[in-house]
Design a protein around this motif. Structure first.
Motif, PDB file in Angstrom:
ATOM      1  N   SER A 203      49.354  43.146  41.862  1.00 35.75           N
ATOM      2  CA  SER A 203      48.040  42.509  41.860  1.00 35.75           C
ATOM      3  C   SER A 203      46.934  43.522  42.123  1.00 35.75           C
TER       4      SER A 203
ATOM      5  N   GLU B  71      42.345  37.357  43.065  1.00 34.78           N
ATOM      6  CA  GLU B  71      43.508  38.232  42.896  1.00 34.78           C
ATOM      7  C   GLU B  71      44.008  38.089  41.463  1.00 34.78           C
TER       8      GLU B  71
ATOM      9  N   PHE C  97      50.741  34.107  47.859  1.00 41.65           N
ATOM     10  CA  PHE C  97      49.302  33.906  48.070  1.00 41.65           C
ATOM     11  C   PHE C  97      48.962  32.590  48.768  1.00 41.65           C
TER      12      PHE C  97
ATOM     13  N   THR D  63      42.637  43.209  43.462  1.00 42.17           N
ATOM     14  CA  THR D  63      41.573  42.355  43.961  1.00 42.17           C
ATOM     15  C   THR D  63      40.317  42.657  43.163  1.00 42.17           C
TER      16      THR D  63
END
Length: 118
Positions: free
Chosen positions: A38, A49, A74, A40
């Motif tokens: 991932s 994300e 998450f 950000t």
């Protein structure tokens, strides 16, 4: 709930531009069946994300499995979306799935649950 193992950032091995060069987190599940990375990003909706995932068999990942991966890494209280872009924006170079995990508390203006709209 399966165990996820953090791995070095893909940035440590990849030099380049674009979203792949911005990936800053990486995990594999304890069975090494799935790899997830991932980055950000800041958007007009807040911090999102961008998550890409693949399985090590290089095959399709069922929707329920993508939902479980999102929940385990998450949180169950976060909404994520999967995008099917226009042909002009299509990037299809790897058997990888992308979801965007929205900020905690973010509510889409539509839902699958009848009678529930923000």
């Amino acid at each position: 709930m399966r165990k996820w193992i953090g791995k070095p950032s893909p940035k440590s091995k990849h030099v380049g531009t674009g979203w792949f060069g911005e990936l800053n987190k990486s995990w594999v599940d304890e069975t090494y069946r799935y790899a997830v990375m991932s980055r950000t990003i800041q958007t007009e909706w807040g911090t999102v994300e961008h998550v890409c995932m693949r399985n090590l068999d290089n095959t399709d990942i069922p929707w329920a499995e993508k939902q479980l991966i999102k929940n385990e890494l998450f949180g169950t209280d976060r909404t994520a979306i999967e995008v099917f872009p226009t042909d002009a924006e299509l990037v299809d170079e790897a058997n990888m799935y992308h979801i965007w995990v929205l900020p905690k508390g973010f509510v889409l203006p539509f839902t699958l649950k009848e009678g529930v709209i923000a």
